[in-house]
Scaffold this motif. Structure first.
Motif, PDB file in Angstrom:
ATOM      1  N   LEU A 140      -4.976   3.852  -1.445  1.00 40.98           N
ATOM      2  CA  LEU A 140      -4.600   5.206  -1.027  1.00 40.98           C
ATOM      3  C   LEU A 140      -5.744   6.189  -1.250  1.00 40.98           C
ATOM      4  N   ASN A 141      -6.359   6.068  -2.414  1.00 43.56           N
ATOM      5  CA  ASN A 141      -7.432   6.992  -2.742  1.00 43.56           C
ATOM      6  C   ASN A 141      -8.564   6.881  -1.733  1.00 43.56           C
ATOM      7  N   ASN A 142      -8.898   5.637  -1.364  1.00 41.16           N
ATOM      8  CA  ASN A 142      -9.981   5.475  -0.393  1.00 41.16           C
ATOM      9  C   ASN A 142      -9.606   6.031   0.972  1.00 41.16           C
ATOM     10  N   LEU A 143      -8.356   5.862   1.352  1.00 35.28           N
ATOM     11  CA  LEU A 143      -7.925   6.413   2.640  1.00 35.28           C
ATOM     12  C   LEU A 143      -8.036   7.931   2.639  1.00 35.28           C
ATOM     13  N   LEU A 144      -7.598   8.539   1.536  1.00 36.85           N
ATOM     14  CA  LEU A 144      -7.712   9.995   1.444  1.00 36.85           C
ATOM     15  C   LEU A 144      -9.166  10.408   1.443  1.00 36.85           C
TER      16      LEU A 144
END
Lengths: 478, 245
Positions: free
Chosen positions: B125-129
């Motif tokens: 999720l963090n990488n997508l954000l």
């Protein structure tokens, strides 16, 4: 002139040391010999007093001696015990110990060596557990989980800091008051003041090794980073401080600040390199190579104009790599990884490893590298995007996406990322701001905004900077 | 803007006292920090500096580790993206946490496989954000029940994320297609209109959404000039006095 003193003094000290080493060995030997005799002959008390002082001096000196890298485990354990008893004596005697530090560099050497041994012990222990093929050593290490434990190392550093009231003293100095007023019984002695001071820098280092970058920077709140600082008189301490501060900034994505730190110290090293010799210079030039690699990484994230001398040296050392980093894209990833591996500190894990599951004992370096590489991947398209936008004042998003052979949706993401990352927190000198303070700045000369599918591009041009050039030439001519 | 990393306006005094003293290493303060994390989850504020202190306690005392608190801290730090808070928290977790789950779950003794699975999911999720792949973020979030469990404790998670997304959009966008914005915010129809006009104060005009001009999305060209101060010349001037030619 100050550069000369800085560079030359440690060299002199090295010479001292070799004599001192011999002296210490002699004292050690003398002690052993006399010890046997002492049991039978009740020694005269004055003699034992004098000898005790002798013994102490030799212990102080021994503590600053580097331990051989390949020393067997027993020696590492013994060295830990020696440090414990020495620090116990210094900290927990009845009142401050009346001792003069053997030299100005002694306090730094002791703290440096203490942390170095802690660092290499932890790495070694982790490696033994990971390889899981040396039963004997595993058994020894398993039975002594507290040797070179994180809590005891931190305890030593914090105790030295507290005993010496060094933070209070530094705060007083910052306010322009006399530090003696707040120094207390311990802090007014050179031994404690210096140990306390270098313990702060030791803490910076330990926190960084453990991956706690914000706390590392917080630790230096009371230390002023300038040439008048105490650490600046010890070259090794000077470069260590800037290396760890710069690295911590880099990991907090404050690239402008990181570059500022590395540049400062590298310029200083360049200026003094003619005065440094042999062994000391070797270690410093190794450290500075690492810092050039880190600058290359930071510049790739945050393109900026570097100091001329630094720029030249950087191109000499890492020219090819820098070019690839600045070009971005997937081809740059291995270079980022290579430079990070070569230039990062030797990270450690604070707790004893899990000897029963060797696979779980991943090298902490891999962990930190993985997190760092995620950030690199997030950013890797920024150079591409920027290189195209620079050519236009308005551009259709779909057309640009066609040039780049990506979907428009992807490109929108890249544009947002690049914009976000060009906003950075940067430290501002307001007199009493800590290293963690800062203002958000636009760290990019290229700006743009999207209006539907139209990208409006604008550029901030930097006027020529003349003052620096003018001053330098003025200084040269008169 | 311009807030030091170690400062949080919502931090109570007793937490501040612990953070500035040696008690930050005292294992007994773990429970106080844990409660504080719970407070942050309910109260929609984030105090990363304090949370990092708790993760450090866990790092030193692995037996005290509470998986739920760790994931809550990570989820909280997602809500303040694009700051580096999530990464800084990851740095303090055990080094094996990011190794692929298949390796560690093959070992029956690896007790914390669920934790590393959760952490890796959150890292996705963090990488997508981070990569501004917002529509992928929302579809990933919906794709697995584990995510629902992970964010359950954090009040208003989706709203907080949306506000952050809106912030990053307002930095670089003046006008955007409604359809694109809908997918970025993970909202449709009425909820979408309410958020865009009510919370963000943007204007919906047919099939486009207009973002009012601000300092960031203006993209005005400028010339940065050198700021010359008299202090820079102090040495030259002093020398002129000291060494009269």
């Amino acid at each position: 002139m100050s550069g000369f003193q800085n560079g030359n003094a440690p060299v002199r000290q090295m010479d001292d040391d070799s004599d001192v080493e011999e002296e210490a060995l002699v004292a050690d030997y003398q002690e052993q010999v006399q010890y046997e005799g002492m049991e039978e002959l009740e020694p005269v008390s004055s003699l034992s007093m004098a000898q005790q002082a002798d013994d102490l001096q030799s212990r102080l000196l021994a503590a600053a001696q580097p331990l051989d890298f390949s020393a067997p485990l027993e020696v590492k354990f013994a060295s830990y015990d020696n440090y414990c008893s020495l620090f116990h004596f210094i900290l927990n005697s009845d009142g401050p110990v009346d001792l003069e530090p053997p030299s100005y560099f002694w306090a730094w050497d002791v703290i440096d060596e203490f942390i170095y041994q802690f660092n290499s012990f932890c790495s070694y222990r982790n490696r033994v557990a990971r390889q899981a093929n040396n039963e004997e050593e595993i058994q020894i290490l398993r039975e002594a989980p507290n040797t070179w434990g994180c809590y005891s190392v931190l305890n030593v550093l914090y105790s030295l800091i507290q005993r010496s009231q060094i933070n209070e003293q530094l705060a007083a100095m910052k306010r322009g008051e006399e530090p003696v007023a707040v120094a207390g019984d311990y802090g007014s002695k050179a031994l404690y003041r210096m140990l306390g001071y270098f313990s702060i820098i030791g803490l910076l280092r330990v926190h960084c090794l453990l991956g706690d970058f914000s706390l590392a920077l917080k630790t230096l709140d009371d230390i002023e980073l300038n040439k008048k600082a105490m650490f600046a008189r010890v070259m090794a301490a000077h470069s260590t401080t800037y290396y760890y501060v710069g690295f911590s900034y880099m990991m907090m994505r404050r690239y402008a600040d990181a570059i500022r730190m590395f540049t400062h110290i590298l310029v200083f090293i360049q200026r003094t390199k003619n005065f440094q010799k042999n062994a000391q210079y070797d270690s410093i030039s190794k450290k500075s190579d690492q810092m050039y690699a880190l600058i290359a990484i930071c510049v790739a994230f945050h393109p900026t104009r570097l100091d001329d001398t630094i720029h030249t040296a950087l191109r000499e050392k890492y020219g090819d790599q820098l070019l690839k980093l600045q070009r971005g894209g997937p081809e740059s990833l291995p270079i980022f990884e290579e430079l990070f591996r070569a230039a990062c500190p030797k990270f450690i894990s604070p707790t004893p490893p899990d000897f029963d599951n060797p696979e779980l004992n991943v090298d902490p370096l891999e962990h930190h590298l993985a997190i760092f590489m995620d950030e690199v991947k997030t950013n890797m398209w920024s150079p591409t995007v920027k290189s195209y936008l620079r050519l236009y004042t308005t551009m259709d998003l779909k057309k640009l996406a066609g040039f780049l052979e990506v979907e428009p949706e992807k490109l929108r993401g890249w544009l947002l990322v690049n914009k976000q990352r060009s906003r950075q927190i940067k430290w501002q000198d307001t007199g009493d701001s800590g290293l963690l303070d800062g203002e958000v700045i636009a760290a990019n000369d290229l700006d743009y905004a999207m209006q539907g599918d139209i990208i409006h591009v604008s550029e901030a041009k930097v006027g020529r900077k003349l003052v620096d050039w003018y001053l330098r030439n003025l200084a040269r001519t008169y | 803007m311009g807030v030091p990393f170690d400062y949080s306006p919502d931090r109570p005094d007793h937490i501040n006292a612990i953070l500035n003293g040696l008690d930050r290493y005292n294992p007994e303060t773990t429970s106080i920090f844990q409660e504080y994390v719970a407070e942050q989850c309910e109260g929609k504020f984030t105090d990363t500096y304090a949370n990092l202190a708790l993760l450090k306690l866990y790092q030193f005392n692995p037996h005290l580790t509470k998986d739920e608190t760790i994931t809550n801290i990570l989820v909280k730090s997602l809500t303040v993206f694009p700051s580096p808070d999530f990464s800084l928290a990851l740095h303090l977790l055990p080094p094996h946490i990011l190794t692929p789950v298949s390796v560690s779950s093959a070992l029956p003794a690896a007790g914390d496989a669920p934790l590393s699975e959760a952490v890796q999911k959150l890292n996705v999720l963090n990488n997508l954000l981070g990569q501004a792949s917002y529509s992928a973020f929302w579809s990933t979030l919906d794709s697995d029940d584990l995510y629902a469990d992970l964010i359950a404790d954090v009040a208003g998670f989706e709203e907080l994320i949306r506000i952050r997304i809106a912030l990053t959009i307002s930095q670089s966008v003046r006008e955007i297609e409604k359809q694109v914005l809908e997918s970025w915010l993970g909202l449709q129809a009425e909820a979408f209109e309410k958020f865009v006009t009510g919370v963000c104060g943007w204007e919906i005009d047919g099939s486009v959404v207009k973002v009012p001009l601000n300092k960031e999305n203006e993209a005005k060209g400028s010339i940065v000039r050198e700021n010359v101060k008299i202090e820079q010349f102090s040495r030259v001037i002093r020398r002129a006095y000291e060494q009269p030619a």
